[in-house]
Design an enzyme around this catalytic site. Sequence first.
Site, PDB file in Angstrom:
ATOM      1  N   SER A   7      73.575  70.626  14.756  1.00  0.00           N
ATOM      2  CA  SER A   7      73.193  71.640  14.055  1.00  0.00           C
ATOM      3  C   SER A   7      71.653  71.807  14.455  1.00  0.00           C
ATOM      4  O   SER A   7      71.320  71.931  15.596  1.00  0.00           O
ATOM      5  CB  SER A   7      73.265  71.491  12.506  1.00  0.00           C
ATOM      6  OG  SER A   7      72.973  72.616  11.710  1.00  0.00           O
TER       7      SER A   7
ATOM      8  N   ASP B  49      73.058  75.810  16.014  1.00  0.00           N
ATOM      9  CA  ASP B  49      74.757  76.079  16.282  1.00  0.00           C
ATOM     10  C   ASP B  49      75.235  77.256  15.503  1.00  0.00           C
ATOM     11  O   ASP B  49      76.311  77.620  15.344  1.00  0.00           O
ATOM     12  CB  ASP B  49      75.266  74.920  15.517  1.00  0.00           C
ATOM     13  CG  ASP B  49      75.370  74.587  14.060  1.00  0.00           C
ATOM     14  OD1 ASP B  49      74.239  74.954  13.737  1.00  0.00           O
ATOM     15  OD2 ASP B  49      76.176  73.953  13.620  1.00  0.00           O
TER      16      ASP B  49
ATOM     17  N   ASP C  31      75.128  78.423  12.383  1.00  0.00           N
ATOM     18  CA  ASP C  31      75.981  78.572  10.858  1.00  0.00           C
ATOM     19  C   ASP C  31      75.001  78.682   9.953  1.00  0.00           C
ATOM     20  O   ASP C  31      75.330  79.032   8.796  1.00  0.00           O
ATOM     21  CB  ASP C  31      76.667  76.948  11.052  1.00  0.00           C
ATOM     22  CG  ASP C  31      75.788  75.771  10.724  1.00  0.00           C
ATOM     23  OD1 ASP C  31      74.465  75.785  10.971  1.00  0.00           O
ATOM     24  OD2 ASP C  31      76.140  74.762  10.367  1.00  0.00           O
TER      25      ASP C  31
END
Length: 544
Positions: free
Chosen positions: A142, A290, A292
Site C-alpha cells: 500500500s 495501490d 485503495d
Amino acid sequence: MSELVTRAEEWLAQDPDPETREELRRILDAGDAVALEDRFGARLEFGTAGLRGELGAGPNRMNRVTVMRAAAGLARRLGPGRHVVIGYDARHNSDVFARDSAAVLTGAGLRVSLMAHHWPTPVLAFAVRHLGADAGVMVTASHNPPRDNGYKVYWGDGAQIVPPLDVEISAAIEETGPVDRLPLGTGWETLDDAAIVEPYLAAVTALPIGDARDLRVAYTPMHGVGGEILLRAFAAAGFAPPAVVEAQFTPDPDFPTVSFPNPEEPGAMDLALRLAEKTGADLLIANDPDADRCAVGVPTPDGGFRMLTGDETGGLLGEWVIERTSAPDRLVAASIVSSSLLGKIARAHGVRHAETLTGFKWIVKAGDGLVYGYEEALGHSVGSDRGLPVRDKDGIGAALTIAGMAAAAKRDGRTLLDLLDAQAGRYGLHATAQLSFRVSDLALITAAMERLRSNPPQALGGRGVHEVDDLSAGVDDLPPTDGLRYRLDGDARVVVRPSGTEPKLKCYLEVVVPVTGGDVPAARTRAASDLAAVKTDLAAALGL
C-alpha cells in the site's frame, strides 16, 4: 550466535533468490551478529493484514522464501481444487512474489488466476467475487516506504480475512518445510484486461455518481498503479480527462518525488497541490500507490487549496450515497476511530448505522444492506442498493463518486466546502485530528499503553473523562482489540491504539461544536482550540 548462523545457513540452502542469498552470505562472512539477529531473531507474523515488512533475507523480511511459505500455508488451509486469484502492484518484487505464489498454489493442486499486469488492490478485491474464487492474494504494501512489500489475503466473500482464518493460515505456514522441496506448478490462468478490468470499470461507473459532469480535476496516483485505471474510469463515466502530475504518473517502486508515498504525510501532496492551483481545478484527487485510498483537495476562497480529512470526505460521501439509494434496510458503517458524524447523518435519514473495529475487513462485515463504509485514513467503499461492488477500500470508485458530487455542487453554484458547512449547520461541527508517534522500538508502544491502563487521565483538554472503554476486553459487541477509548464531557472522544501495519501509536481525537447563528467559522475556530488542548494533555499522558 551459532544458532542464528545455523538458521541462516538453512535459509541459504532453500532460497531461490540470488539477491537475498548474496545479502545473507555477506552478513555471514562479516560475522554481523546484529544483522543476523534482526533477520533471524524474529519472523514476520501472519495476521489479519497478512504479511508486511521490509525486503531482505530471513524470516523477519519479505522475500521469496517468506512468500512461498505463505502460499503453501494458504494452499494447505484451502485444500486442492480451490480457486485463488492473485494480483500485484508495481513495488519491488511484487510480480516475482505473485508468480511464486501461483507456482506454489498450482503445485499444491489449486486453480490459480494471475493478473496479467500490476493493477490496483480494489481490482483484485472485485475479482475474487466476480470470478467466484475461494480466495485472493494481493501483493502490495500500500503506502508503506519503498523498501517494504506485503501479502494480503482475501476470502471468497471478497473481504480480507478475519480471525480465526489468520490463525489457521499461520499455523499451516508453520507446518511448511523448506521451500525448495515444495512441488511447483505451471499452467495457471492469466487474467487480461477484458477478463477483469473491464468488468470492474463497468461496476464502478454504475455507482451513484449523479449526472453532472462539468468539472476540472487534478490527479496524482503517487507513483502507484492507479493512474491508468482512474483515467479509464473517468472517461467511461463521461468526465473530462483529469490533469495529471506527470512526474508521479508512471508506476515507480522507488517513489522518487515523495519521502513517504502516503497522501496524508506532510509534503506528499505538494506537486499535486501546485498542479491543482496552476490548472484552476475544481477538485484534486490523489490515490495512494495501490489505489485503495482516495484523498480529496478543494479550492479555498483565497485561491489556494486544502486537503479534506478522511472524516470530512466520509461525511459528504455518506450523505450523498444515502440520498441516492432507496432500499429500506440499507446500512452505512465506519470504524470506531472515525467521526461520529456518519451515525448522526444515518439517524437523520432513518438509515441503519454500524460502528466496527478499525480496518475494512471489519467494516464490510457490518451487516446486510451495506451501501457505504469508510475509515478516517482515506478509505472508502461506495455502493448502491445492489451492495458494494468492492468489499474493501476502493480509491477509484470513491474518486468517481466524489467527482460526481463536486460536479453537482458546481452546477448548483456551490462547492464541497459549502456542503461541509451545511452539514455542520445540520449536525454540529465534527472536528477530528490525529496524534501519532512513530517508534523504532515497539516496546515503547506497549509501555505507553500500560501507562494509560494503569493511570488513566482524569481530564483531557479541560474536559473531564467520564467513560473509559478498554477495547481489549471487547465492548459494544465488538471483538477484542488493543485500544482505549475515552469519552469526554461535551461530546468529545479520544481513541488510542497501536497501528496494525506500522510501528506507530495512533490517537484519534474528535470534538463536536454546535454552530450558533449559522457562524461556522467561529465553530471551526473553537474546535481547533479544543483539539489542540486535548492533544497537549494526551501527549503528556502518553509520555512518548
